[in-house]
Design a protein around this motif. Structure first.
Motif, PDB file in Angstrom:
ATOM      1  N   HIS A 187       0.831  -1.210   0.000  1.00 19.12           N
ATOM      2  CA  HIS A 187       0.000   0.000   0.000  1.00 19.12           C
ATOM      3  C   HIS A 187       0.857   1.249   0.000  1.00 19.12           C
ATOM      4  O   HIS A 187       0.595   2.205  -0.720  1.00 19.12           O
ATOM      5  CB  HIS A 187      -0.908  -0.020   1.235  1.00 19.12           C
ATOM      6  CG  HIS A 187      -1.932   1.080   1.254  1.00 19.12           C
ATOM      7  ND1 HIS A 187      -1.628   2.350   1.663  1.00 19.12           N
ATOM      8  CD2 HIS A 187      -3.250   1.081   0.907  1.00 19.12           C
ATOM      9  CE1 HIS A 187      -2.719   3.096   1.580  1.00 19.12           C
ATOM     10  NE2 HIS A 187      -3.710   2.349   1.135  1.00 19.12           N
ATOM     11  N   ASP A 188       1.920   1.224   0.812  1.00 19.71           N
ATOM     12  CA  ASP A 188       2.768   2.407   0.918  1.00 19.71           C
ATOM     13  C   ASP A 188       3.813   2.483  -0.180  1.00 19.71           C
ATOM     14  O   ASP A 188       4.407   3.531  -0.406  1.00 19.71           O
ATOM     15  CB  ASP A 188       3.473   2.428   2.271  1.00 19.71           C
ATOM     16  CG  ASP A 188       2.496   2.615   3.423  1.00 19.71           C
ATOM     17  OD1 ASP A 188       1.364   3.034   3.148  1.00 19.71           O
ATOM     18  OD2 ASP A 188       2.863   2.335   4.565  1.00 19.71           O
ATOM     19  N   GLU A 198      -0.513   0.980  11.872  1.00 18.06           N
ATOM     20  CA  GLU A 198      -0.886   2.275  12.413  1.00 18.06           C
ATOM     21  C   GLU A 198       0.056   3.336  11.846  1.00 18.06           C
ATOM     22  O   GLU A 198       1.231   3.123  11.643  1.00 18.06           O
ATOM     23  CB  GLU A 198      -0.819   2.249  13.947  1.00 18.06           C
ATOM     24  CG  GLU A 198       0.526   1.814  14.491  1.00 18.06           C
ATOM     25  CD  GLU A 198       0.460   1.497  15.965  1.00 18.06           C
ATOM     26  OE1 GLU A 198      -0.646   1.462  16.502  1.00 18.06           O
ATOM     27  OE2 GLU A 198       1.524   1.273  16.560  1.00 18.06           O
ATOM     28  N   HIS A 200      -0.049   4.504   8.927  1.00 13.58           N
ATOM     29  CA  HIS A 200      -0.041   4.404   7.477  1.00 13.58           C
ATOM     30  C   HIS A 200      -1.373   4.910   6.912  1.00 13.58           C
ATOM     31  O   HIS A 200      -2.403   4.912   7.583  1.00 13.58           O
ATOM     32  CB  HIS A 200       0.207   2.960   7.029  1.00 13.58           C
ATOM     33  CG  HIS A 200       1.585   2.467   7.346  1.00 13.58           C
ATOM     34  ND1 HIS A 200       2.702   2.889   6.667  1.00 13.58           N
ATOM     35  CD2 HIS A 200       2.021   1.585   8.282  1.00 13.58           C
ATOM     36  CE1 HIS A 200       3.766   2.283   7.157  1.00 13.58           C
ATOM     37  NE2 HIS A 200       3.379   1.504   8.137  1.00 13.58           N
ATOM     38  N   GLN A 201      -1.312   5.271   5.670  1.00 12.58           N
ATOM     39  CA  GLN A 201      -2.509   5.766   5.014  1.00 12.58           C
ATOM     40  C   GLN A 201      -3.622   4.728   5.013  1.00 12.58           C
ATOM     41  O   GLN A 201      -4.807   5.054   5.075  1.00 12.58           O
ATOM     42  CB  GLN A 201      -2.171   6.157   3.568  1.00 12.58           C
ATOM     43  CG  GLN A 201      -3.325   6.799   2.812  1.00 12.58           C
ATOM     44  CD  GLN A 201      -3.773   8.101   3.462  1.00 12.58           C
ATOM     45  OE1 GLN A 201      -2.945   8.916   3.848  1.00 12.58           O
ATOM     46  NE2 GLN A 201      -5.080   8.291   3.598  1.00 12.58           N
ATOM     47  N   MET A 202      -3.228   3.448   4.963  1.00  6.98           N
ATOM     48  CA  MET A 202      -4.232   2.390   4.945  1.00  6.98           C
ATOM     49  C   MET A 202      -5.102   2.430   6.195  1.00  6.98           C
ATOM     50  O   MET A 202      -6.315   2.226   6.125  1.00  6.98           O
ATOM     51  CB  MET A 202      -3.551   1.030   4.823  1.00  6.98           C
ATOM     52  CG  MET A 202      -4.513  -0.144   4.758  1.00  6.98           C
ATOM     53  SD  MET A 202      -3.684  -1.682   4.298  1.00  6.98           S
ATOM     54  CE  MET A 202      -2.517  -1.837   5.655  1.00  6.98           C
ATOM     55  N   ASP A 204      -5.769   5.081   8.063  1.00  8.59           N
ATOM     56  CA  ASP A 204      -6.657   6.237   7.944  1.00  8.59           C
ATOM     57  C   ASP A 204      -7.831   5.924   7.031  1.00  8.59           C
ATOM     58  O   ASP A 204      -8.975   6.308   7.310  1.00  8.59           O
ATOM     59  CB  ASP A 204      -5.888   7.443   7.406  1.00  8.59           C
ATOM     60  CG  ASP A 204      -4.813   7.923   8.373  1.00  8.59           C
ATOM     61  OD1 ASP A 204      -4.969   7.664   9.583  1.00  8.59           O
ATOM     62  OD2 ASP A 204      -3.840   8.552   7.915  1.00  8.59           O
ATOM     63  N   ASP A 205      -7.541   5.224   5.946  1.00 12.31           N
ATOM     64  CA  ASP A 205      -8.613   4.860   5.013  1.00 12.31           C
ATOM     65  C   ASP A 205      -9.632   3.945   5.680  1.00 12.31           C
ATOM     66  O   ASP A 205     -10.848   4.102   5.492  1.00 12.31           O
ATOM     67  CB  ASP A 205      -8.026   4.165   3.777  1.00 12.31           C
ATOM     68  CG  ASP A 205      -7.183   5.098   2.921  1.00 12.31           C
ATOM     69  OD1 ASP A 205      -7.302   6.330   3.104  1.00 12.31           O
ATOM     70  OD2 ASP A 205      -6.408   4.601   2.083  1.00 12.31           O
ATOM     71  N   GLN A 207     -10.296   3.657   8.953  1.00 13.10           N
ATOM     72  CA  GLN A 207     -11.056   4.388   9.954  1.00 13.10           C
ATOM     73  C   GLN A 207     -12.094   5.295   9.301  1.00 13.10           C
ATOM     74  O   GLN A 207     -13.235   5.390   9.769  1.00 13.10           O
ATOM     75  CB  GLN A 207     -10.106   5.196  10.826  1.00 13.10           C
ATOM     76  CG  GLN A 207      -9.234   4.353  11.729  1.00 13.10           C
ATOM     77  CD  GLN A 207      -8.282   5.184  12.566  1.00 13.10           C
ATOM     78  OE1 GLN A 207      -7.969   6.325  12.208  1.00 13.10           O
ATOM     79  NE2 GLN A 207      -7.821   4.625  13.670  1.00 13.10           N
ATOM     80  N   SER A 208     -11.710   5.939   8.231  1.00 17.10           N
ATOM     81  CA  SER A 208     -12.655   6.814   7.528  1.00 17.10           C
ATOM     82  C   SER A 208     -13.818   6.016   6.954  1.00 17.10           C
ATOM     83  O   SER A 208     -14.973   6.461   6.977  1.00 17.10           O
ATOM     84  CB  SER A 208     -11.931   7.569   6.408  1.00 17.10           C
ATOM     85  OG  SER A 208     -10.933   8.420   6.935  1.00 17.10           O
ATOM     86  N   THR A 230      -6.072   0.622  15.420  1.00 20.53           N
ATOM     87  CA  THR A 230      -4.943   1.476  15.809  1.00 20.53           C
ATOM     88  C   THR A 230      -4.073   0.899  16.920  1.00 20.53           C
ATOM     89  O   THR A 230      -3.007   1.418  17.178  1.00 20.53           O
ATOM     90  CB  THR A 230      -5.433   2.863  16.271  1.00 20.53           C
ATOM     91  OG1 THR A 230      -6.256   2.716  17.424  1.00 20.53           O
ATOM     92  CG2 THR A 230      -6.216   3.557  15.173  1.00 20.53           C
TER      93      THR A 230
END
Length: 264
Positions: A187-188, A198, A200-202, A204-205, A207-208, A230
């Motif tokens: 992903h990164d 935790e 990483h953008q993944m 955040d995605d 959780q959103s 997290t």
């Protein structure tokens, strides 16, 4: 011509062919003899570099700089090699002596150390899940682990399952960690191997996404999203282990001597 101080002839410089002979000798140091230990060590190098799917006898032979046929003087097959790698996990490890007052603490230490042993090498959890520790070399470890549960007072039926339950939890958790690490790295795009994804953008995605779910349909996913994605792997492992230990402890006879109704 003589050496005035020593009164002896001076030593001549080495001849060209002597210099060449010395250079050739130093360029080809003696190779260490092949052994079972060297084969297993090379297999771990290949495993860490290429993963279990890339581990082959040919790759191990190439790592050692020998013909594949040379390996079979020390291991019978790839399955034999994997079993030796699995047994290596237990080198230098000793299950502590049982103590009924500290049995949960001892099992925690056992499980944490077991997880770290698996994490030391890529895909080692997959190898562990495919091998049972019932060889002559490993049976003493099984015996010592069962002693922790029986000495604590767990009913025999529960003690018989507890060792496998703990081992399966360790294997499964580390296997999941490997999946997370691979996904986070892809992903990164940086090949990272995080303890947990935790930061990483993944994450955040995720959780959103959970936060965007309709509250009337997914109230619990929305409420627990932060806790689910997290916490660090160490924290998650300890929480899961605590759930198992408290469940096992519920089978201990109470102070009046009554056993758990489902113990048998």
């Amino acid at each position: 011509m003589t050496d005035a101080a020593a009164g002896t002839p001076a030593s001549p410089p080495p001849s060209p062919w002597e210099r060449e002979r010395s250079a050739r000798a130093s360029a080809a140091p003696a190779r260490a003899p092949l052994s079972r230990e060297r084969v297993v060590e090379a297999a771990f190098v290949v495993l860490d570099r290429q993963g279990l799917d890339g581990l082959s006898m040919r790759q191990v032979a190439a790592e050692l700089g020998v013909a594949v046929s040379a390996l079979y003087a020390h291991v019978n097959s790839k399955d034999d090699l994997l079993e030796l790698m699995y047994a290596r996990l237990f080198d230098g490890f000793r299950v502590p002596d049982p103590d009924p007052e500290r049995w949960q603490e001892l099992v925690r230490d056992y499980a944490r150390f077991g997880r770290q042993r698996l994490l030391a090498h890529r895909d080692m959890a997959r190898i562990s899940m495919a091998h049972a520790p019932f060889t002559a070399e490993l049976l003493p470890h099984v015996e010592a682990l069962l002693a922790l549960f029986r000495t604590a007072g767990l009913p025999d039926r529960i003690a018989a399952e507890a060792g496998d339950l703990i081992s399966t939890y360790i294997d499964g958790f580390v296997l999941e960690e490997g999946v997370w690490q691979d996904r986070a790295g892809r992903h990164d795009g940086d090949g990272a191997s995080p303890d947990r994804p935790e930061g990483h953008q993944m994450v955040d995605d995720m959780q959103s996404y959970f936060a965007s779910l309709p509250a009337e349909d997914f109230p619990h996913l929305r409420a627990l999203a932060g806790l689910m994605v997290t916490e660090s792997a160490d924290e998650r492992f300890d929480v899961g282990l605590e759930i198992i230990l408290r469940g096992l402890a519920s089978y201990l006879p109470d102070r009046a001597g009554r056993a758990h109704p489902d113990a048998d």
